[in-house]
Design an enzyme around this catalytic site. Structure first.
Site, PDB file in Angstrom:
ATOM      1  NE  ARG A  96       2.069  -3.457  -5.092  1.00  0.00           N
ATOM      2  CZ  ARG A  96       2.261  -2.262  -5.651  1.00  0.00           C
ATOM      3  NH1 ARG A  96       1.490  -1.834  -6.642  1.00  0.00           N
ATOM      4  NH2 ARG A  96       3.201  -1.460  -5.212  1.00  0.00           N
ATOM      5  CB  THR A 369      -2.032   4.230 -10.194  1.00  0.00           C
ATOM      6  OG1 THR A 369      -0.677   3.887  -9.971  1.00  0.00           O
ATOM      7  CG2 THR A 369      -2.954   3.344  -9.437  1.00  0.00           C
ATOM      8  CB  THR A 387      -0.840   0.682 -10.676  1.00  0.00           C
ATOM      9  OG1 THR A 387       0.194   1.566 -11.073  1.00  0.00           O
ATOM     10  CG2 THR A 387      -0.259  -0.406  -9.791  1.00  0.00           C
ATOM     11  CG  ASP A 411       5.580   1.012  -6.063  1.00  0.00           C
ATOM     12  OD1 ASP A 411       6.092   2.145  -6.084  1.00  0.00           O
ATOM     13  OD2 ASP A 411       4.427   0.798  -6.445  1.00  0.00           O
ATOM     14  CB  SER A 440       0.749  -0.585  -3.129  1.00  0.00           C
ATOM     15  OG  SER A 440      -0.163   0.244  -3.805  1.00  0.00           O
ATOM     16  N   GLY A 461      -1.995   8.329  -8.401  1.00  0.00           N
ATOM     17  CA  GLY A 461      -1.176   9.453  -7.936  1.00  0.00           C
ATOM     18  C   GLY A 461       0.021   9.065  -7.099  1.00  0.00           C
TER      19      GLY A 461
HETATM   20  N1  GLY Z   1       2.607   1.967  -8.080  1.00  0.00           N
HETATM   21  C1  GLY Z   1       1.921   2.852  -7.247  1.00  0.00           C
HETATM   22  C2  GLY Z   1       1.434   2.212  -5.997  1.00  0.00           C
HETATM   23  O1  GLY Z   1       1.263   1.010  -5.949  1.00  0.00           O
HETATM   24  O2  GLY Z   1       1.230   2.889  -5.032  1.00  0.00           O
END
Ligand code: GLY
Length: 562
Positions: A96, A369, A387, A411, A440, A461
């Site tokens: 991430r 994503t 994503t 986020d 996330s 999504g």
């Molecule tokens: N950017 C969408 C997620 O990480 O849920």
């Protein structure tokens, strides 16, 4: 027609193998890649055809998505891998993005403390420190069997020789053209007005990938690629420095594990909310034996929506980066706690989200994503969701490098109680801090039944990721659908706040919607969007592999035959 023939020729040239056919008998399938693009799936299968494993295929497919699916495929975003090896070992890698060292809690607020619209969404300040290349390189170090340099070559070739623009892709590019120009100027690469059937040749990206092929992780995080990235971020108002790039490292984490009836489910732990919320929702549903109701019947929808409502409320309070906040994971997944959460549910009447606060826990101390699923002939399985957050991320394009930068900073909760681009409300646990990972919803998931691999799945999504994965699981294991039907069938979604049930447009009967309204559910019929694009692989008890590629996108399953 000409384009379709060209496309076929191109893909077959790319594969170098005779193994691939979409219409052979499923019982001969030995491996499969299901992703958002046929090219990326084919590249992964080609890697397996020459002896590579699912992890090798992952690296090649992921980089191919960067080339041919630029709205979400990325080298400048992040993601999560959940895996199960042929020997049955489970694990996950968190690659991430992170907040830059110079980030701070109020960075998107004005002097009155209000959120400045778009500041966390568009432009340099929205960009988190990318994790993808470090993640792929880490996976290669642990599991790779084919040299790194070889695995990057198919993506370089795809960037250099071009990929074919689909109808959906043209619409997506047209829709964002003004944004690309506003941030990057009229001459920017993706504002050229590519049309369906055009070939996109991205030489700048081919050169970047060549650098990464030669130098591995440091090919991205230092040297000329890093220089161009930092310069572009800072020129568009961002704060990422070389120090941020050099200090980035992915983290191996224990996956969330929970049981649902005879299934053993492994999915992503924080900093994704996906695994805990999926576990909470399924465990809240389990006592209701939802398979006794008809699929998408009022009763089934009520049970599912009420479990979703309660879990998303908990998400808002408790979840964030586990390296920064204590997450009461065991308590959140505790059966007594979850049963207690459902005590207030009644089939007579909708619960109101205003009546549901996050539960009290006793403390022990992106729409854009993309997901792909891979199974190899040895029996290794990978589920990967990756994503840029929004479509084409921050819209900041590194012209010299040929790629978009993420807008993952959205986020975080810029201000507790104020929704992000997915309408999700966050709390202090997800406040911004230097080097912290933003929460996330990505939910790459692997299912075992009787100790054997049974399913690999996930979806893009944004906030709908968790509920799309959950419905696909129920479709197979409660409503007896084959995997393709389970993926294709209409979906609905609820996330506590806003207190509305969203249905995919024109796919649910008016009688059903009216009945739900009579029970007090707020249904936004004019709110129309597709929900998720699930890519999944199912493995039957006798090891027959079948695949489900979501028809909502250009997704494609490519199989490897004996
Ligand atoms: N950017 C969408 C997620 O990480 O849920």
């Amino acid at each position: 027609m000409k384009h379709f023939i060209l496309k076929e020729l191109k893909i077959h040239a790319l594969l170098f193998v005779l193994f691939i056919s979409a219409c052979s008998s499923p019982k001969h399938i030995k491996g499969a890649v299901v992703s958002a693009r046929e090219e990326a799936s084919a590249i992964g299968v080609a890697v397996m055809a020459k002896g590579g494993n699912a992890f090798d295929a992952m690296i090649a497919s992921d980089l191919a998505l960067t080339v041919c699916y630029p709205n979400a495929g990325n080298i400048a975003g992040g993601g999560f891998l959940v895996y199960r090896t042929a020997a049955g070992e489970k694990g996950s890698l968190d690659f991430r993005e992170k907040a830059p060292l110079a980030a701070y809690a109020d960075m998107y607020l004005d002097q009155e403390g209000n959120v400045i619209p778009d500041k966390s969404l568009v432009g340099g300040l929205a960009i988190g420190v990318p994790g993808t290349v470090a993640g792929l390189y880490e996976i290669h170090k642990k599991f790779g069997t084919i040299p790194w340099n070889e695995l990057v070559q198919p993506a370089i070739k795809l960037a250099r020789e071009g990929y074919l623009v689909t109808e959906k892709q043209q619409k997506s590019l047209d829709g964002k053209k003004e944004d690309f120009i506003a941030i990057n100027g009229k001459e920017t690469f993706y504002a050229q007005g590519f049309k369906e059937g055009d070939w996109v040749k991205n030489e700048a990206l081919a050169l970047t990938l060549e650098f990464i092929a030669k130098n591995g992780k440091s090919g991205f995080y230092s040297g000329p690629v890093a220089d161009a990235l930092v310069e572009r971020v800072q020129a568009t108002g961002g704060i990422i420095t070389h120090e941020d790039l050099l200090s980035y490292a992915p983290v191996w984490r224990e996956p969330v594990h929970f049981k649902y009836k005879d299934l053993s489910i492994y999915t992503m732990a924080p900093p994704s909310s996906g695994g805990i919320c999926l576990g909470q929702i399924m465990k809240m549903i389990e006592p209701y034996d939802v398979g006794q109701y008809k699929h998408n019947s009022m009763e089934a929808i009520q049970v599912i929506v009420e479990a979703e409502r309660r879990s998303y409320a908990d998400r808002s309070l408790y979840l964030g980066d586990p390296d920064f906040v204590n997450i009461p994971q065991d308590s959140l997944l505790d059966m007594d706690y979850l049963n207690q959460r459902m005590d207030s549910f009644s089939f007579e009447k909708a619960t109101k989200s205003t009546d549901i606060s996050p539960g009290t826990i006793v403390w022990d101390e992106s729409e854009e994503t993309t997901h792909y699923s891979i199974v190899d002939p040895m029996g290794n399985a990978v589920a990967v969701t990756t994503t840029l957050n929004g479509s084409y991320g921050s819209k900041v394009f590194v012209e010299q490098g040929g790629y978009f930068l993420n807008n993952e900073m959205d986020d975080f909760s810029s201000k507790p109680g104020v929704p992000n681009m997915f309408g999700l409300i966050g709390g202090k646990a997800n406040a911004i801090a230097p080097q912290k990972r933003m929460l996330s919803a990505m939910t790459p998931t692997i299912v075992e039944r009787d100790g054997k691999l049974s399913m690999v799945l996930g979806t893009p999504g944004g906030s709908t990721i968790i509920t799309s994965v959950m419905q696909t699981l129920l479709n197979v294991f409660e409503f007896d659908m084959d995997i393709q039907t389970a993926v294709s069938t209409p979906r609905f979604h609820h996330q506590w706040l806003p207190d509305i049930v969203v249905f995919e447009p024109a796919l649910f009967s008016q009688t059903l919607i009216d009945s739900l309204k009579n029970k007090g559910y707020d249904v936004k019929e004019q709110y129309s969007r597709i929900i998720g694009r699930v890519d999944a692989i199912s493995i039957s008890e006798n090891n027959t592999i079948t695949t489900g590629a979501d028809p909502r996108g250009d997704d494609a399953a490519i199989h490897l035959y004996k």
